[in-house]
Scaffold this active site. Sequence first.
Site, PDB file in Angstrom:
ATOM      1  N   LEU A 177       0.816  -1.210   0.000  1.00  8.72           N
ATOM      2  CA  LEU A 177       0.000   0.000   0.000  1.00  8.72           C
ATOM      3  C   LEU A 177       0.852   1.264   0.000  1.00  8.72           C
ATOM      4  CD1 LEU A 177      -2.811  -0.922   2.561  1.00  8.72           C
ATOM      5  CD2 LEU A 177      -3.117  -0.468   0.137  1.00  8.72           C
ATOM      6  N   THR A 188       6.299   3.701   4.155  1.00  6.22           N
ATOM      7  CA  THR A 188       6.031   3.184   5.501  1.00  6.22           C
ATOM      8  C   THR A 188       6.239   1.674   5.545  1.00  6.22           C
ATOM      9  OG1 THR A 188       3.663   3.018   5.014  1.00  6.22           O
ATOM     10  CG2 THR A 188       4.416   5.036   6.068  1.00  6.22           C
ATOM     11  N   GLN A 236       8.590  -0.451   8.089  1.00 12.62           N
ATOM     12  CA  GLN A 236       8.126  -1.601   8.864  1.00 12.62           C
ATOM     13  C   GLN A 236       9.139  -2.730   8.819  1.00 12.62           C
ATOM     14  OE1 GLN A 236       4.891  -2.717  10.640  1.00 12.62           O
ATOM     15  NE2 GLN A 236       5.668  -0.697  11.128  1.00 12.62           N
ATOM     16  N   GLY A 255      -0.331  -8.338   4.925  1.00 10.49           N
ATOM     17  CA  GLY A 255       0.266  -7.486   5.954  1.00 10.49           C
ATOM     18  C   GLY A 255       1.778  -7.560   5.979  1.00 10.49           C
ATOM     19  N   GLU A 269       4.658  -8.369  10.680  1.00 17.39           N
ATOM     20  CA  GLU A 269       5.453  -9.442  11.274  1.00 17.39           C
ATOM     21  C   GLU A 269       6.500 -10.059  10.349  1.00 17.39           C
ATOM     22  OE1 GLU A 269       2.490  -9.754  14.681  1.00 17.39           O
ATOM     23  OE2 GLU A 269       2.243  -9.289  12.578  1.00 17.39           O
TER      24      GLU A 269
END
Length: 733
Positions: free
Chosen positions: A624, A628, A632, A696, A699
Amino acid sequence: MNGYVGTATSRVDGRAKVTGAAKYAGEFAADGLLHGFVVTATIPRGRITRLDASGALKVKGVVDVLTHAHRHPLADKDEAWKDEVAPEKGSPFRPLYDDSIKFNDQPIALVVAEDWETAKFAATLLDVAYQEEPFATDLEAERGSATEVQKPHEPRGDAAAALAGAAIRHEADYLVPTEHHNPMELYATTAVWEVDRLTVYDKTQGVQNVQKFLCSVFGKTPDEIRVISPYVGGAFGSGLRPQYQVVLATLAALQLKRSVRIVLTRHQMYGLGYRPETIEHVGLGARPDGTLDAVVHEAIAVTSRYEEFSRNDTGWAEQLYKSANSRYSHQLVRLDVATPCDMRAPGAASGVWALECAMDELANALKLDPVELRLKCYSDRDQSEDLPYTSKQLRACYRQAAAAFGWSNRNPAPRSMRDGKELVGWGMATGIWEALQMPVAARIVLTANGHAEVSSAASDIGTGTYTIVAQVAADALGLPMDNITVKLADSSLPQAPVEGGSWMAASSAHAVLAAAEDIRQELARLAVAMAGSPLAGTDPADVILSEGMIAVGSDKSRSVSIADAMRSGSLERIEKEKLNHFAEDKSHARNTHSAVFAEVKIDEELGVIRVTRVVNAVAAGRILNTKTGRSQVMGSVVWGIGMALHEEAVMDHRFGRIMNANIAEYHIPVNADIHDIDVIFVDEQDEHINKLGIKGLGEIGIVGVPAAIANAVYHATGRRVRRFPITLDKLLS
């Protein structure tokens, strides 16, 4: 769409954070605010036989001392103390509930005063005596008492026989010590007393989870307790469950009918959850060509006596490596400690490092390149369910990371590469995590001036949720990002679960997308119905929103402004709320993947280890926000370096007490420990996972990093260290 999604977009909350405008849980003001200081137990197990607060109560400025014998009523039943992420089995811990002591540093009293310094001083004047009971805090000493609690996957074939009969066999134990969360922001709660309700500012990853929990514990309705957490200074699992300070602050506010703030000390935070100490036993059996015949992975982990906490440490090989025979198990040893909690990539960060070190040891025994062995054993399907993946670009991760790292120049012999007086080691490992999605609701309010407010109870724990929500909303509504305002982390907003498991980006993005689609349909209806509209007769399904206009495709001659369409319908605002819906897909496995390559340089005489380069190639569907997102993964790599080389809570088992409960002696990486980190996002189109193809990133970035470093240390020195952290004494002993 304007094309914000997929670009390197700066954080919309960045200015507020760097200028100090962002307020955290311990910074909200209230009239007549009191301050609480927590008094904690000094034994690991037993009962309180005396708790005399008279000395503290004599101190000027002390308002009250709350204890198990002097407090507002609390719920009795176990069920009332369970939140949405509590372990399935057990009786949750209840602060100031009774006289029993379950672990060292358990809260036993709360001193409330007009200022924090007075409360802290008065806390030293409490007179406490205990009846101590026998206790145990040593996992290795108590290993024999372990009991099995889960099998992540059903066994396949006869793993024991296949392992015993394998031509090449490797078996070893790998130990992960207790690791503690040390977020920058201390755990804090400000409970603001109002006549008919409390507004609770809490450091949490789930405001509605905390709200439901507090209502349950104190017998209140949601109208009586509101929970807000606009900014979080780091959490990554430590804030999934409500921590005890939120109970104590609420308790004090209800009892004293005044606003109360509690900020835990760094030492006290070591009495909260942690990554549990775990013994990972891995057995691999292979043929001489590298084909795997057997995989055995068994974990023995710490939990408390009052709850069973466990995560999937051992089942990851089912998704990564083909093997005809496999067996996995997870056992727990119940000790006199606080219950563990989730800590970035729970289960995987611990279990995959053991699996990936074992694969490296097997590659050495087979005299195969570690990448070649992994490709030889590569599984295109989830073997446990015999399912294909929604997408799996792990081969591309290996290829791109190896090329960027220069892996082809590696001399495979241990101690064969040098840079002056330093030994050079190159190691690699695989990473894997789940691509999860959860129900999240979002509300969009579009006003006639072309501004949209997007709101949800979802949290942003520093991962960038504010920004990606704004990006998705701007694209879906055809507005500039400057015209989007995002409100998050307020229990009065549309429903959302805790932020964890790397599910919030995909989940919240699709809630926003769904609400925006309802707004698009409403605007299309208005535009088509306008008198003399250039869109007259157009199918609303063909209408798009772009640059503040309602248009037919890219034909700007057939468009009207959002403002004109809303004015024609006599509307000042359009409000739509939507709960995302992810159809349960049992036909595919859903995972993110990575390949991690690490270089270490080790002083041959002193044993000092430096991680000089890390390349992490990640396949996580559509990214996305590449800015950022990269941050991460970089943060995850730093955490992985800490896990491999620095982090360890040291327990004195004579007293059941952590000896290094501070960030002076509990070591974490600092700037001088971090060198070059290269993040590669591998292109991965996923048409199955969700509409936007998102997985995501929270992790996946840490999984594989500790193993790659451990494997590099072996390559540099020829010494295999199977107990984290890898410190110079273990290399020089």
